[in-house]
Every structure is written in C-alpha cells, then in structure tokens.
Design an enzyme around this catalytic site. Structure first.
Site, short mmCIF file in Angstrom:
data_model
loop_
_atom_site.label_atom_id
_atom_site.label_comp_id
_atom_site.label_asym_id
_atom_site.label_seq_id
_atom_site.Cartn_x
_atom_site.Cartn_y
_atom_site.Cartn_z
N ARG A 154 0.75 -1.00 0.00
CA ARG A 154 -0.06 0.03 -0.06
C ARG A 154 0.89 0.75 -0.27
O ARG A 154 0.08 2.47 -0.69
CB ARG A 154 -1.14 0.41 1.26
CG ARG A 154 -2.16 -0.70 0.77
CD ARG A 154 -2.35 -1.04 2.45
NE ARG A 154 -2.38 -2.06 3.08
CZ ARG A 154 -2.74 -2.29 4.34
NH1 ARG A 154 -2.97 -1.24 4.68
NH2 ARG A 154 -2.16 -3.64 4.69
N GLU A 179 0.95 -5.35 13.23
CA GLU A 179 0.00 -4.80 14.29
C GLU A 179 -0.99 -6.26 14.14
O GLU A 179 -1.19 -7.02 15.36
CB GLU A 179 -1.65 -3.74 14.08
CG GLU A 179 -2.58 -4.03 14.71
CD GLU A 179 -4.06 -2.94 14.47
OE1 GLU A 179 -3.71 -2.57 13.12
OE2 GLU A 179 -4.37 -2.70 14.98
O1 LIG Z 1 2.25 0.46 12.10
P1 LIG Z 1 2.41 -0.97 11.27
O2 LIG Z 1 2.50 -1.99 12.24
O3 LIG Z 1 4.04 -0.98 11.18
O4 LIG Z 1 1.55 -1.27 10.15
C1 LIG Z 1 1.60 -0.76 9.37
C2 LIG Z 1 1.51 -0.93 8.11
O5 LIG Z 1 0.80 -2.22 7.58
C3 LIG Z 1 0.47 -2.30 6.69
O6 LIG Z 1 1.01 -2.62 5.63
P2 LIG Z 1 1.08 -4.35 5.80
O7 LIG Z 1 2.31 -5.15 6.20
O8 LIG Z 1 -0.32 -5.34 6.14
O9 LIG Z 1 1.08 -5.03 3.89
P3 LIG Z 1 0.38 -4.61 2.42
O10 LIG Z 1 0.14 -3.26 2.46
O11 LIG Z 1 1.04 -5.15 1.16
O12 LIG Z 1 -1.36 -4.83 2.62
C4 LIG Z 1 0.37 -0.80 5.99
O13 LIG Z 1 0.46 -0.57 4.91
C5 LIG Z 1 1.60 -0.79 6.79
O14 LIG Z 1 2.40 -0.95 5.96
N1 LIG Z 2 -6.41 -1.79 11.77
C1 LIG Z 2 -4.91 -1.46 10.32
N2 LIG Z 2 -6.10 -1.04 8.80
C2 LIG Z 2 -5.26 -1.14 7.97
N3 LIG Z 2 -3.94 -1.82 8.19
C3 LIG Z 2 -3.28 -1.85 8.58
N4 LIG Z 2 -1.71 -2.05 9.11
C4 LIG Z 2 -1.88 -2.54 10.58
N5 LIG Z 2 -2.35 -1.83 10.59
C5 LIG Z 2 -3.59 -1.79 9.71
#
Ligand SMILES: O=P(O)(O)OC[C@H]1O[C@H](OP(=O)(O)OP(=O)(O)O)[C@H](O)[C@@H]1O
Ligand SMILES: Nc1ncnc2[nH]cnc12
Length: 170
Positions: A58, A95
C-alpha cells in the site's frame, strides 16, 4: 475534503480484534484520491526531499503518485525475496504479524533526503524498519507521510523526533 468518509472500517480482519482501515473505497474515487495526494504534497513540500521510499504494497499506492506530483524518484521497499539485484533485508513485526522488508543496495545515494510514504501508521514497525534500511544505505530520513494514523497504537512515539504528517487520525 473529509477523507475519513471514504475509508471503510472492517472489523475482525485479518484477525479477531483488528479494526482494518480499508482505503480501497477512497482509491476508487479519482477526485478524492487525487485530493489526498495533493494534500500530502502540500504537507511535505517544505521537507526538501530527494526521493520517496514506500513499503510494499500500500506504500506504493501513496508513494508513487506523490513522487510524480513532487517530481522526485520513487524507491520500492519490498517484502523479502522480490528484489532482483543485490539487496539488504530486515525483519519486523506489525499490528497483525511479522514480515521481512528489503531494499536494493544501490537504491539510495549517500546523503539523499528520503521521505517514507505509506497508507497507514499503526505500531510503527514498518516505518522503523524502513528507516533502519534507508540509514544503512546512507540515506537521511527527512520525514514520513501517511493517509491514516492510528493514534491508539502510538506508532509516532516509536519514531522519536521524525517529522510525521497524516491526513486522517483514529
Ligand atoms: O505501523 P505498522 O504496525 O508496521 O503497520 C502498518 C503497515 O501495515 C500495512 O501493511 P501490510 O504489512 O499489511 O502490507 P500490505 O501493504 O502489503 O497490505 C500498512 O500498509 C502499513 O505498511
Ligand atoms: N488496522 C489496520 N488497518 C489497515 N492496515 C493496517 N496495518 C496495520 N494495522 C492496520
């Protein structure tokens, strides 16, 4: 523009207890998506950045159009095993799980001012790991920009005095 109105909250995804902030509903509206990128552009313009780095997946959706709008380069921070050339890696937790991020060794030139861009700041694990990788490559993190910040997870505190901007808070 009230960006929060365009973000969908899904309960218990991907795990029980998580309130998932789904940005696909914002992205599908061209005017609102562009409005969000324009707003982030205004907030980071003064940071004097040379390049934007965005974590997969993302972070690409926010970082790449912001790079285009600012006229600076974009560096992908990828999940482990995806980059074809010589890369460095670091493990992290977020998370709802654990993962590994990687950057090409030649992605950042020493001294370059880097903005980290992502859709959401939760625990800050992803950004802390991105910072660690960028600094190993000799980059200077000028700040971080997000669509969403989850205040209840205190990610900002983990990132010390980093210049952080976000459009929507929960
Ligand atoms: O602050 P944090 O606890 O590290 O969480 C935030 C991250 O989690 C999600 O990505 P995810 O790793 O789910 O990957 P994605 O973008 O591929 O869905 C979001 O896009 C952030 O990059
Ligand atoms: N609550 C949340 N919603 C969407 N993306 C996340 N990445 C980590 N925590 C998340």
């Amino acid at each position: 523009m009230n960006f929060k109105d365009y973000i969908r909250v899904i309960h218990d995804f991907p795990q029980p207890g998580i309130r998932f902030k789904d940005i696909t509903t914002l992205l599908q509206n061209g005017e609102v998506y562009r409005g969000a990128i324009d707003e982030l552009k205004k907030l980071v313009e003064a940071m004097n950045i040379d390049v934007i780095a965005g974590p997969e997946a993302r972070g690409f959706v926010i970082g790449a159009p912001l790079s285009y709008a600012l006229g600076v380069g974009f560096v992908p921070i990828r999940k482990s095993g995806k980059l074809p050339a010589d890369a460095i890696e670091a493990s992290y937790s977020l998370e709802y799980g654990k993962d590994k991020l990687a950057m090409h060794r030649d992605a950042i030139k020493p001294g370059q001012r880097v903005l980290i861009a992502d859709d959401l700041l939760a625990t800050g694990g992803t950004i802390q790991t991105s910072l660690n990788l960028i600094e190993q490559l000799g980059g200077v993190v000028a700040g971080a920009a997000f669509l969403i910040e989850l205040n209840y997870l205190n990610g900002r505190e983990k990132l010390g005095d980093m210049d952080i901007v976000s459009l929507v808070q929960y």
